[in-house]
Design an enzyme around this catalytic site. Structure first.
Site, PDB file in Angstrom:
ATOM      1  N   SER A   6       0.707  -1.222  -0.498  1.00  0.00           N
ATOM      2  CA  SER A   6       0.130   0.037   0.605  1.00  0.00           C
ATOM      3  C   SER A   6       1.375   1.189  -0.138  1.00  0.00           C
ATOM      4  CB  SER A   6      -0.681  -0.086   1.074  1.00  0.00           C
ATOM      5  OG  SER A   6      -1.773   1.401   1.008  1.00  0.00           O
ATOM      6  N   ARG A   7       0.814   1.792  -0.583  1.00  0.00           N
ATOM      7  CA  ARG A   7       1.458   3.634  -0.289  1.00  0.00           C
ATOM      8  C   ARG A   7       1.624   4.217   1.320  1.00  0.00           C
ATOM      9  NH1 ARG A   7      -2.980   7.550  -3.075  1.00  0.00           N
ATOM     10  NH2 ARG A   7      -3.906   6.323  -2.503  1.00  0.00           N
ATOM     11  N   TYR A  28       4.166  -1.246  -4.179  1.00  0.00           N
ATOM     12  CA  TYR A  28       4.451  -2.004  -4.675  1.00  0.00           C
ATOM     13  C   TYR A  28       5.326  -2.889  -6.068  1.00  0.00           C
ATOM     14  CZ  TYR A  28       3.929   0.587  -9.439  1.00  0.00           C
ATOM     15  OH  TYR A  28       4.094   0.680 -10.165  1.00  0.00           O
ATOM     16  N   LYS A  67     -11.997  -1.667 -12.207  1.00  0.00           N
ATOM     17  CA  LYS A  67     -11.705  -0.471 -13.504  1.00  0.00           C
ATOM     18  C   LYS A  67     -11.224   0.268 -12.717  1.00  0.00           C
ATOM     19  CE  LYS A  67     -15.949   0.640 -12.310  1.00  0.00           C
ATOM     20  NZ  LYS A  67     -16.321   1.740 -11.840  1.00  0.00           N
ATOM     21  N   ASP A 153     -15.953   6.998 -14.391  1.00  0.00           N
ATOM     22  CA  ASP A 153     -15.836   5.644 -12.931  1.00  0.00           C
ATOM     23  C   ASP A 153     -16.821   5.231 -13.186  1.00  0.00           C
ATOM     24  OD1 ASP A 153     -15.178   4.439 -10.634  1.00  0.00           O
ATOM     25  OD2 ASP A 153     -15.787   6.134  -9.746  1.00  0.00           O
TER      26      ASP A 153
END
Length: 181
Positions: A6-7, A28, A67, A153
Site C-alpha cells: 500500500s502507499r 508494490y 476498472k 468511473d
C-alpha cells in the site's frame, strides 16, 4: 503466499493482519518482484491504475485490476499494447454477473429476438440514495484527479456490458482482452 502493498505501511499492515502469514511490502514493485507471488489484485486510484497495471503485466504475474484500466485513452492504449505473454489479465467488471443482464445475454445467444442492429440504453444512478453514499462521498470521487470524473468511473459499466452483450466493435482493433466469466 499472500502479500500486501500500500502507499502507507500502516494500511498494508492492517490488511495483512486479517490474513495470517501475509507479507507486507512498502512498495508494490517489491511485491511484484517476489517470485512466490503468482497473482495480484490491483485496487489503486484511477489516475495511477495504468502504470501499476503495466508494471504487473511486465512482472509475469496474473492480474485482476479494478476498472477502468486507465484514466485517459492514451493510457488505456498503452496498457492494451503491453505484452503479457505469461499472464492472465482481467479487468474486474461486476455487471457481467447481474442476473438481468445474464438473461439478456441468454436471449440474444438463443436468437429469440433476431439480429441486433440497433439498441437504446438508459442508465440511472440515484447518487443521493443512502445505499450509494459511502460510494459517492469519497473524496477522490468528489474531486477526481482524472478526466471524465463520474462518467469515466461509473460509465464503464454499461459500456463494458454492451461490448460483452453485442460483441466487439469493428473499430476496436485492440480488443484482445476479455473479462472473467
Amino acid at each position: 503466499m499472500t502479500a500486501v502493498a500500500s502507499r502507507t505501511r500502516e494500511k498494508a499492515e492492517a490488511v495483512a493482519q486479517q490474513v495470517k502469514g501475509a507479507r507486507v511490502y512498502d512498495h508494490y514493485r517489491d511485491l511484484l518482484a517476489d517470485p512466490e507471488v503468482d497473482a495480484v489484485l490491483i485496487a489503486v486510484p484511477i489516475e495511477v491504475n495504468h502504470s501499476v497495471l503495466i508494471d504487473a503485466m511486465r512482472s509475469g504475474k496474473h492480474v485482476l485490476a479494478e476498472k477502468p484500466l486507465a484514466a485517459t485513452p492514451e493510457q488505456g492504449l498503452a496498457v492494451l499494447d503491453t505484452p503479457a505473454p505469461n499472464s492472465v489479465v482481467a479487468i474486474a467488471e461486476n455487471f457481467r454477473y447481474r442476473r438481468d443482464l445474464a438473461k439478456a445475454r441468454e436471449i440474444l445467444a438463443q436468437g429469440l429476438i433476431g439480429e441486433v442492429f440497433a439498441f437504446q440504453l438508459s442508465v440511472k444512478f440515484h447518487l443521493d440514495a443512502e445505499v450509494r453514499r459511502g460510494w459517492t462521498e469519497r473524496p477522490w470521487r468528489r474531486d477526481p484527479k482524472y478526466p471524465g470524473g463520474f462518467l469515466l468511473d461509473a460509465g464503464v459499466h454499461p459500456v463494458s456490458f454492451l461490448r460483452d452483450l453485442l460483441g466487439k466493435s469493428a473499430k476496436c482493433s485492440r480488443t484482445r482482452w476479455t473479462g472473467i466469466r
